[in-house]
Scaffold this active site. Structure first.
Site, PDB file in Angstrom:
ATOM      1  N   GLU A  40      41.163  39.682  32.718  1.00  0.00           N
ATOM      2  CA  GLU A  40      41.433  39.871  34.144  1.00  0.00           C
ATOM      3  C   GLU A  40      40.098  39.920  34.907  1.00  0.00           C
ATOM      4  O   GLU A  40      39.104  40.439  34.382  1.00  0.00           O
ATOM      5  CB  GLU A  40      42.174  41.209  34.346  1.00  0.00           C
ATOM      6  N   LYS A 113      50.234  38.726  39.319  1.00  0.00           N
ATOM      7  CA  LYS A 113      50.469  40.077  38.789  1.00  0.00           C
ATOM      8  C   LYS A 113      51.581  40.767  39.581  1.00  0.00           C
ATOM      9  O   LYS A 113      51.500  40.866  40.821  1.00  0.00           O
ATOM     10  CB  LYS A 113      49.164  40.865  38.884  1.00  0.00           C
ATOM     11  N   CYS A 161      47.273  43.017  32.703  1.00  0.00           N
ATOM     12  CA  CYS A 161      46.779  44.390  32.694  1.00  0.00           C
ATOM     13  C   CYS A 161      47.858  45.457  32.905  1.00  0.00           C
ATOM     14  O   CYS A 161      48.628  45.758  32.009  1.00  0.00           O
ATOM     15  CB  CYS A 161      45.641  44.505  33.713  1.00  0.00           C
TER      16      CYS A 161
HETATM   17  N1  LIG Z   1      43.413  48.107  35.520  1.00  0.00           N
HETATM   18  C1  LIG Z   1      44.740  47.935  35.408  1.00  0.00           C
HETATM   19  O1  LIG Z   1      45.332  47.083  36.042  1.00  0.00           O
HETATM   20  C2  LIG Z   1      45.550  48.813  34.520  1.00  0.00           C
HETATM   21  C3  LIG Z   1      44.978  49.977  33.824  1.00  0.00           C
HETATM   22  O2  LIG Z   1      43.779  50.204  33.732  1.00  0.00           O
HETATM   23  C4  LIG Z   1      45.973  50.852  33.207  1.00  0.00           C
HETATM   24  O3  LIG Z   1      47.189  50.567  33.275  1.00  0.00           O
HETATM   25  O4  LIG Z   1      45.593  51.865  32.631  1.00  0.00           O
END
Ligand SMILES: NC(=O)CC(=O)C(=O)O
Length: 275
Positions: A40, A113, A161
């Site tokens: 990401e 996302k 993520c």
């Molecule tokens: N950074 C993200 O999008 C998610 C994350 O760090 C987490 O779910 O913990």
């Protein structure tokens, strides 16, 4: 099919990040990978969420997208370009988008996302707030694509993520069943240490599929620290490859016999009662 997950420690320099992404994708292809996945925000980790506007590209145009398409074609790989901020019709909103290119360099999928991260990170003083919803607009549709390795096709489901915390997204990706799920990520150090491996292995086990999770991992020049631990997990929940911290490339082989065996011996995807 050999697949590769790339770990990066992206910075506030867009140009430097693109150079590093290119070098690491080349390393992955040289190691024999036919599918390569970046993390990401591979092209930029800003200081504030609003910094993303500086480098956001229009869909289908811009240096990061040109580089990805060119690398996929030159190296003849399926390239999952982690995520990039893309412009929308609204000048105050971006998407956090995972773009996929085929071995001919053509775009084959785009996933925006769906779940936007918000977190108050504990530390000294006031908590540090992550709030993607302040600048991003959420996607609303699961996406998958078919990657052909010359012998068979693999259905690859896309997520990004924070999506990892929402199992219903992955269940939606099981109609028809994906065999590989990609989770390009930038988990924070504190949430990653607590939950990252647990969640990745759970998604692999409950969906009986391979999981490829390329991550950001290390101390960034914006002073944030990410957890890293880029991972490839098999359908039985075993970690096949892992990069704890710092840049690197890990690879593993997708084995159709292993996938079929797990799904045949324990057919829990067929046993679902609530759909
Ligand atoms: N950074 C993200 O999008 C998610 C994350 O760090 C987490 O779910 O913990």
């Amino acid at each position: 099919m050999r697949i590769a997950a790339v770990q990066m420690v992206s910075s506030t320099s867009f140009e430097h990040n693109l150079q590093r992404a290119e070098a690491l994708v080349r390393e992955a292809a040289a190691a024999g990978a036919k599918l390569v996945a970046l993390p990401e925000n591979f092209a930029f980790m800003g200081r504030a969420d609003t910094d993303k506007f500086e480098i956001a590209e229009a869909p289908g145009a811009g240096p990061a997208q040109r580089l990805m398409a060119g690398l996929a074609a030159e190296l003849s790989v399926w390239l999952i370009a982690g995520s990039l901020p893309l412009r929308t019709g609204d000048p105050t909103r971006l998407t956090n988008s995972c773009l996929v290119y085929g071995p001919d360099g053509a775009p084959v999928a785009r996933y925006d996302k769906i779940h936007l991260f918000r977190y108050d990170e504990p530390g000294e003083g006031a908590p540090r707030r992550y709030d993607e919803g302040a600048v991003l607009v959420a996607g609303d549709a699961p996406q998958s694509f078919l990657a052909d390795d010359g012998e068979r096709q693999w259905r690859v489901g896309l997520s990004i993520c924070y999506d990892l915390r929402f199992p219903e997204l992955y269940r939606a990706l099981m109609h028809p069943p994906c065999e590989l799920i990609a989770v390009p990520s930038a988990f924070t150090y504190t949430t990653g240490r607590a939950h990252w491996e647990l969640l990745l292995r759970a998604r692999a086990v409950e969906n009986q599929c391979y999981v490829i999770a390329p991550a950001q991992g290390g101390l960034h020049d914006n002073s944030r620290r990410t957890w890293g631990h880029t991972m490839i997990v098999d359908p039985w929940g075993e970690v096949l490859a892992q990069q704890p911290e710092q840049e690197g490339v890990v690879t593993a082989v997708l084995d159709p016999a292993r996938l079929d065996e797990v799904r045949r011996r324990l057919p829990c995807l067929e046993h679902r009662r609530l759909r």
